[in-house]
Design an enzyme around this catalytic site. Structure first.
Site, PDB file in Angstrom:
ATOM      1  CE  LYS A   1      -2.911   2.746   3.103  1.00 45.75           C
ATOM      2  NZ  LYS A   1      -3.528   2.857   4.437  1.00 45.75           N
TER       3      LYS A   1
ATOM      4  CD  GLU B   1      -5.933   8.652  10.787  1.00 48.46           C
ATOM      5  OE1 GLU B   1      -5.322   7.578  10.900  1.00 48.46           O
ATOM      6  OE2 GLU B   1      -6.360   9.073   9.690  1.00 48.46           O
TER       7      GLU B   1
END
Length: 416
Positions: free
Chosen positions: A178, A223
């Site tokens: 990723k 976040e």
């Protein structure tokens, strides 16, 4: 490592006093135009202005250098805290560069801090060598930007899709699992931006996020990279995103599809594993939920997991942020390979985008978010940022649409 105030860690100790006050109202409305600092979640948080001292740091040692400076400063400070809640007493606001190079990072200690936590409200004064008088508080009106013009940043949308396709080919070839790739959008205003305007709009529209401003970097991040508070450590991991439509029934169906999406679940698992492995050496016990929940924000929905632990060493909140950065949520997996690929193909300098942003107190407790849904201000020029996690079955067109959805909060805040 440079002290912005022109002093050194051996200058006169800071004198700090926090006292209770009546409810000051909206924290962001108290900010003057110059030197403003902010960290607000719903109606709670801290804001600051003025300048007691600060530090810039750069390179691979930026976190360690800033943490050592802060520990020395806090050890020598004379603190009278009559409030004793997280955010009172000696506090610095901070923002750190994503990469070792280029980019500067900073910790800023203001001369005035106003805070709210539940029913507690306080003002903190910080000065060098002597006790300062608490200021009178008053509200200010922010100037709305006029005639904002948007343009492509480092790449057009079509060029960025080609970069995504390149990354997908490398992932499918087995180079990595990723990578998180970002793009920017440039806004130009006829006069220097009054950052308080977009800050207030972000706080109003995205109250569940942490609205921040430190040294020209502002935004509203969903976040929480890490919170350290009285021996407990928490981290909220977001990875996997779908855009909301505004139709509640349709959005519930989309949330269900997100929770079943193999692509998004795979991306999320990488991010959670990255955080858990980084926190584990500092914790005596940890709780890592087996499955994520869907976090609903006004414009998008995310897969989310809250990781929690009990700290068993003296690592500060800033030290924990350093251990976590960059997580798979903003870098990729394996991290070193992904960060190298970002430098090769992303085509822009992230600056402090996607780096830790937040605050630390004299005990080492604090909150550090990830500087997402953010922008950097330089006079009349504003750079907006958004990033997407790329895995083997990512579709470039869909990733571009996701990045555009993530740009909406700051873009709309600039327009009013």
């Amino acid at each position: 490592m440079t002290d912005l105030a022109g002093s050194t860690p051996h200058a006169s100790p800071l004198v700090v006093r926090s006292v209770p006050i009546d409810d000051p109202g909206s924290l962001l409305s108290l900010l003057p135009r110059d030197g403003s600092l902010a960290w607000v979640h719903h109606t709670d948080g801290i804001v600051g202005w003025g300048h007691a001292t600060a530090i810039t740091a750069s390179g691979a040692s930026r976190f360690a250098d800033a943490d050592a400076w802060w520990r020395d400063l806090a050890t020598r400070a004379v603190v009278r805290d009559e409030v004793r809640v997280p955010g009172s007493g000696l506090v610095a606001f901070g923002s750190f560069a994503f990469s070792d190079s280029p980019g500067d990072s900073t910790l800023v200690v203001p001369s005035v801090i106003v805070g709210r936590r539940g029913d507690a409200h306080w003002v903190t004064t910080i000065s060098s060598g002597s006790l300062a008088t608490p200021p009178g508080l008053r509200t200010h009106t922010a100037a709305r930007p006029a005639d904002v013009v948007f343009a492509d940043g480092a790449m057009s949308g079509a060029e960025w899709e080609l970069v995504i396709a390149d990354a997908v080919r490398r992932i499918q070839a087995g180079d990595l699992d990723k990578v998180v790739l970002a793009r920017d959008l440039v806004a130009e205003t006829p006069t220097p931006l009054d950052v308080r305007w977009p800050l207030q709009r972000l706080a109003d529209r995205y109250a569940a996020c942490w609205t921040f401003h430190v040294d020209g970097l502002f935004g509203a991040t969903p976040e929480m990279l890490v919170r350290r508070e009285r021996g407990l450590v928490t981290s909220r991991v977001l990875a996997g995103t779908i855009r909301r439509t505004g139709d509640d029934a349709h959005d519930l169906a989309l949330a269900a599809s997100l929770a079943r999406s193999s692509k998004d679940l795979e991306e999320h698992e990488y991010a959670v594993r990255s955080v858990a492995e980084s926190l584990a050496p500092h914790c005596s016990s940890m709780n890592v939920p087996e499955s994520p929940f869907v976090l609903h924000l006004p414009n998008v929905m995310h897969l989310a997991t809250d990781v929690a632990g009990v700290i068993d060493d003296s690592t500060s909140s800033l030290g924990l942020a350093a251990a976590l950065h960059p997580s798979a949520a903003v870098g990729g997996t394996p991290t070193a390979t992904a960060v190298d690929l970002i430098a090769q193909i992303e085509g822009m300098d992230r600056g402090r985008y996607a780096g830790p942003v937040g605050w630390i107190d004299g005990n080492g407790d604090g909150e550090w978010g990830i500087a997402l849904r953010s922008a950097s201000v330089d006079g009349e020029r504003v750079r907006l940022y958004a990033g997407c996690g790329i895995v083997a079955d990512s579709d470039p067109e869909a990733e571009l649409a996701e990045s555009q959805a993530k740009l909406i909060p700051v873009r709309d805040a600039l327009g009013g």
